[in-house]
Design a protein around this motif. Structure first.
Motif, PDB file in Angstrom:
ATOM      1  N   SER A  31       1.020  -1.183   0.124  1.00  0.00           N
ATOM      2  CA  SER A  31      -0.164   0.084  -0.060  1.00  0.00           C
ATOM      3  C   SER A  31       0.946   1.270   0.050  1.00  0.00           C
ATOM      4  O   SER A  31       1.636   1.212   0.928  1.00  0.00           O
TER       5      SER A  31
ATOM      6  N   SER B 295      -3.557   2.864  -1.687  1.00  0.00           N
ATOM      7  CA  SER B 295      -4.602   2.763  -0.731  1.00  0.00           C
ATOM      8  C   SER B 295      -3.757   2.643   0.548  1.00  0.00           C
ATOM      9  O   SER B 295      -2.578   2.961   0.667  1.00  0.00           O
TER      10      SER B 295
ATOM     11  N   MET C 188      -5.771  -2.804   2.165  1.00  0.00           N
ATOM     12  CA  MET C 188      -6.054  -2.704   0.680  1.00  0.00           C
ATOM     13  C   MET C 188      -7.255  -3.534   0.245  1.00  0.00           C
ATOM     14  O   MET C 188      -7.908  -3.076  -0.664  1.00  0.00           O
TER      15      MET C 188
END
Length: 301
Positions: free
Chosen positions: A234, A264, A268
């Motif tokens: 992420s 993200s 995620m």
């Protein structure tokens, strides 16, 4: 949540695992992280199910799965023991060979499962994680400041359970807006069970001891993961801050590594399910995995 997926409690020998499974095609085992349950995958699994048989268990100690008694060495919650559960689970469901994808603590289980049972795993996906042995060997002041919870949850002199159980909602955070209403209720059911909180702490205690020893033994022996391996992280988490290029780290542990980032925060599967599903499907079909980038990774796990 999980439309058209079956639910079952399956005896895997030493304990029982709660599992949801559905879809069709080659099998894919999805492993959640801490402090989530299998429900973290509820937005991703339906996107994968038209292409793969998707199996989403609660790991031992987590969610609705069994919580065996522990030992002074914490072996019942080691990644090696948890991996054995999952091999038994998949065989019970009729899958001798399968792909496995794990996030956070689930990535450590996925790694150990692949290392210990190479004949069972066709492809490995690790999300937001590097091997425990590598992480602890690299641990410095920055790691300790950001991931202090590894050592808080992992110590036994003053067990963390008493602090957490005083107010699990405040400790773990999260909410239905991010997780989805049903997934959040499944999560809350788990964190309000003191047995689950204890088991999750045992996961971390095993991580600092027997799990690190298993990774160190593999490294000393020169053992590498031989199946194709995908590393995802992420960009709004801290993997790049701590390790630079996570793919480069994994190249010391696996022969065939590729990777990419997901735009993200840490969770995620909840925050970017379409992007994650696209990356997983591309890898499982041996296509290039598109990567995104962000300039300022932030947030902690």
């Amino acid at each position: 949540m999980f439309d058209d997926f079956a639910t079952e409690m399956i005896d895997v020998g030493e304990t029982e695992l709660f599992v949801r499974y559905g879809g069709s095609g080659s099998p894919l085992l999805l492993l959640h992280g801490h402090p989530r349950t299998h429900a973290t995958w509820h937005r991703v699994a339906p996107l994968l199910a038209p292409h793969h048989t998707v199996i989403c268990p609660d790991l031992r100690g987590y969610g609705r799965s069994g919580k065996p008694p522990t030992t002074p060495g914490h072996e019942p919650y080691s990644k090696r023991t948890t991996a054995r559960d999952l091999v038994a689970l998949m065989r019970t469901l009729g899958h001798d060979r399968f792909a496995v994808a794990g996030h956070d603590r689930g990535s450590y289980v996925a790694h150990r499962l692949t290392a210990d049972h190479p004949d069972a795993v066709t492809r490995l996906v690790v999300m937001d994680g590097i091997p425990i042995g590598e992480a602890l060997a690299r641990a410095d002041a920055t790691f300790a400041a950001r991931w202090w919870h590894w050592f808080f949850l992992g110590q036994t002199a003053k067990p963390a359970e008493r602090v957490i159980n005083a107010d699990p909602d405040a400790w773990y955070g999260g909410g239905p807006e991010q997780m989805g209403a049903e997934a959040y209720e499944d999560f809350r059911r788990a964190i309000h069970d003191p047995r689950t909180v204890h088991a999750m702490c045992e996961d971390y205690r095993a991580g600092l001891g027997v799990d690190r020893a298993a990774d160190d033994a593999d490294r000393a022996a020169g053992r590498l993961i031989t199946c194709p391996t995908l590393v995802l992280w992420s960009v709004k988490d801290d993997m790049e801050d701590l390790y630079g290029d996570p793919v480069a780290v994994w190249r010391s542990w696996a022969e065939d590594v590729r990777g990419g980032s997901i735009d993200s925060g840490h969770h995620m599967a909840e925050e970017a399910p379409e992007e994650l599903a696209t990356a997983l499907l591309a890898f499982l079909e041996d296509q290039p995995v598109a990567a995104t980038k962000a300039n300022e990774p932030e947030a902690t796990r």
